[in-house]
Write an enzyme that holds these catalytic residues in place. Structure first.
Site, PDB file in Angstrom:
ATOM      1  N   ASP A 449       0.852  -1.180   0.000  1.00 39.20           N
ATOM      2  CA  ASP A 449       0.000   0.000   0.000  1.00 39.20           C
ATOM      3  C   ASP A 449       0.895   1.241   0.000  1.00 39.20           C
ATOM      4  OD1 ASP A 449      -1.756   2.083   0.512  1.00 39.20           O
ATOM      5  OD2 ASP A 449      -2.931   0.981   2.001  1.00 39.20           O
ATOM      6  N   HIS A 450       0.880   1.969  -1.100  1.00 42.53           N
ATOM      7  CA  HIS A 450       1.818   3.097  -1.243  1.00 42.53           C
ATOM      8  C   HIS A 450       1.433   4.296  -0.392  1.00 42.53           C
ATOM      9  CE1 HIS A 450       5.318   4.704  -2.854  1.00 42.53           C
ATOM     10  NE2 HIS A 450       5.076   4.678  -4.152  1.00 42.53           N
TER      11      HIS A 450
END
Length: 479
Positions: A449-450
């Site tokens: 998850d950036h």
């Protein structure tokens, strides 16, 4: 003295066996009407959106009625089985119900409100007549017109007919109403592709039965085909085999685990910005260690395979980079760092993909981790994974290599920030100590998850896992 049926016949309702689930499918009944049951005995198996669960009955007695057939999806809170807790105390009523006591003043007309009706027809917010009492022995049953019976026991359908009649200008009498049929019969008709509006009912009060549906589904006698005229070319006529209706398509209802997977994956894919990084590495030393561990007496009886060491490598990498073991809290606008690792293992089962997790995997020794992995996999294959085993995961491993796949771009489990995909381990040419040699090679893919894991952190985690698998001695030095 008359037996109080509200005390004698007990209704067991579909419980919420997960967290906030609204429905479950009855997979299998273990009892039938007339069977004796005891408190705590498992009577059926149901499938929720999370897992298959066995339901115990909380009563002693005899099964009076199974309210739904196998394969039926039932809302939570709906009665699914009736138990006679005082068998032999008198004749059973025609329908086992628990009626709400009515005050003497309301004996003739009950107040407006919700009343129970046949499942599948909803409830009517209207004033209704009191259900006729069961006639005494030898007393004639008063005749009741079919239309009146239908409006009494199917008030929602009757109300809908009245509304439709008004719309059609028939003064409250509809020219066509919703066909009357119980949920199992409706499911049968749906499976056979039969429109209930075209079925002639033969049941009481115009109810469509299973036999009616089967009769409608039976193919009519086909007329003898006309002879094919011989043509100059080709010399012999070509016979064309008829195609049965529906033979080219199969429709599978989206429900249970499959429905939950679809909703979770769509939510994850379009909520968390995914980034996936890849690395190809030489795992020859890890494969040698696997063979040595299989012969180790301390690992006797345990499942020892490459996944075990990959899982241990990921746990060590998380210990070195704890920020990757986190979750995004949208409601509170916070990043939640987890001080524990519940390691999820994606498992393919006949009911779909599930992801049970090993609680506190970070605190387990290698033998303990092997035992937990073995139990997790065997339980999943048997379809006995509980909803609790799939809750609270923090990071996941999916092993696509068992299908011969080299790599992939895995989608995050909702609420997690990273997932590691493991590709097939194959013998390939590899430069080792300056020479090209056959080595055991695989590809790892890490999706993260950036929003909370940037490229540097994700790269460090993936590089650490690869470094450990290339030289498993780091399991000791880095741990």
């Amino acid at each position: 003295m008359t037996q109080d049926t509200s005390l004698r016949f007990r209704e067991f309702k579909m419980p919420d066996v997960g967290e906030g689930l609204t429905e479950a499918e009855i997979l299998k009944w273990y009892v039938q009407p007339g069977d004796t049951v005891t408190d705590g005995q498992v009577v059926c198996e149901v499938e929720t959106a999370k897992a298959a669960v066995e339901l115990p009955i909380p009563y002693d007695g005899v099964v009076h009625e199974l309210r739904f057939e196998e394969g039926t999806t039932v809302d939570v809170g709906t009665s699914i089985i009736t138990i006679d807790v005082a068998p032999g105390s008198g004749d059973a009523p025609a329908e086992a119900v628990v009626e709400t006591p009515v005050a003497p003043a309301a004996e003739e007309a009950e107040p407006k409100g919700r009343q129970p009706v046949l499942v599948g027809y909803g409830v009517a917010e209207t004033s209704t007549k009191r259900r006729p009492r069961k006639p005494a022995a030898g007393q004639a049953v008063p005749a009741q017109p079919a239309a009146e019976a239908a409006s009494t026991y199917y008030p929602q359908a009757a109300a809908a007919a009245a509304v439709q009649g008004e719309l059609n200008g028939h003064g409250g009498t509809a020219t066509a109403t919703r066909p009357l049929a119980k949920p199992p019969v409706r499911k049968l008709a749906k499976d056979l592709g039969i429109d209930l509006a075209t079925v002639t009912p033969t049941g009481p009060d115009g109810i469509i039965t299973r036999e009616d549906v089967h009769a409608a589904a039976a193919p009519a006698a086909a007329p003898a085909p006309a002879p094919v005229q011989a043509q100059p070319e080709p010399a012999q006529p070509v016979a064309v085999a008829p195609v049965e209706a529906g033979a080219r398509e199969t429709r599978i209802p989206i429900k249970g685990v499959r429905k939950a997977i679809a909703q979770a994956m769509v939510g994850s894919a379009f909520t968390a910005p995914h980034v996936t990084e890849f690395i190809t590495l030489d795992v020859t030393r890890t494969m040698k260690l696997v063979e040595e561990l299989k012969a180790d007496k301390d690992m006797a009886g345990l499942r020892v395979n490459p996944l075990l060491l990959i899982a241990k490598a990921l746990l060590v990498a998380i210990k070195r980079n704890p920020q990757v073991n986190a979750a995004w809290d949208e409601a509170n606008q916070e990043i939640v760092l987890k001080e524990y690792v519940n390691l999820g293992i994606a498992a393919a089962t006949p009911r779909g993909l599930i992801v049970p997790n090993i609680k506190d995997a970070h605190a387990k020794t290698l033998p303990e981790l092997a035992a937990a992995l073995g139990e997790l996999v065997s339980t999943a294959r048997e379809g006995k994974t509980t909803p609790g085993a799939m809750q609270g995961g923090t990071v996941t491993i999916t092993n696509v290599g068992v299908f011969g796949v080299d790599t992939g771009t895995p989608i995050l489990n909702p609420g997690e920030s990273a997932i590691l995909a493991v590709g097939a381990i194959k013998l390939q040419p590899w430069v080792h100590k300056g020479k090209v040699k056959p080595r055991q090679v695989t590809t790892l893919a890490l999706s993260f998850d950036h929003r909370l894991v940037d490229g540097e952190l994700g790269s460090r985690v993936l590089a650490d896992v690869a470094a450990i698998l290339e030289n498993p001695k780091r399991l000791i030095t880095w741990a």
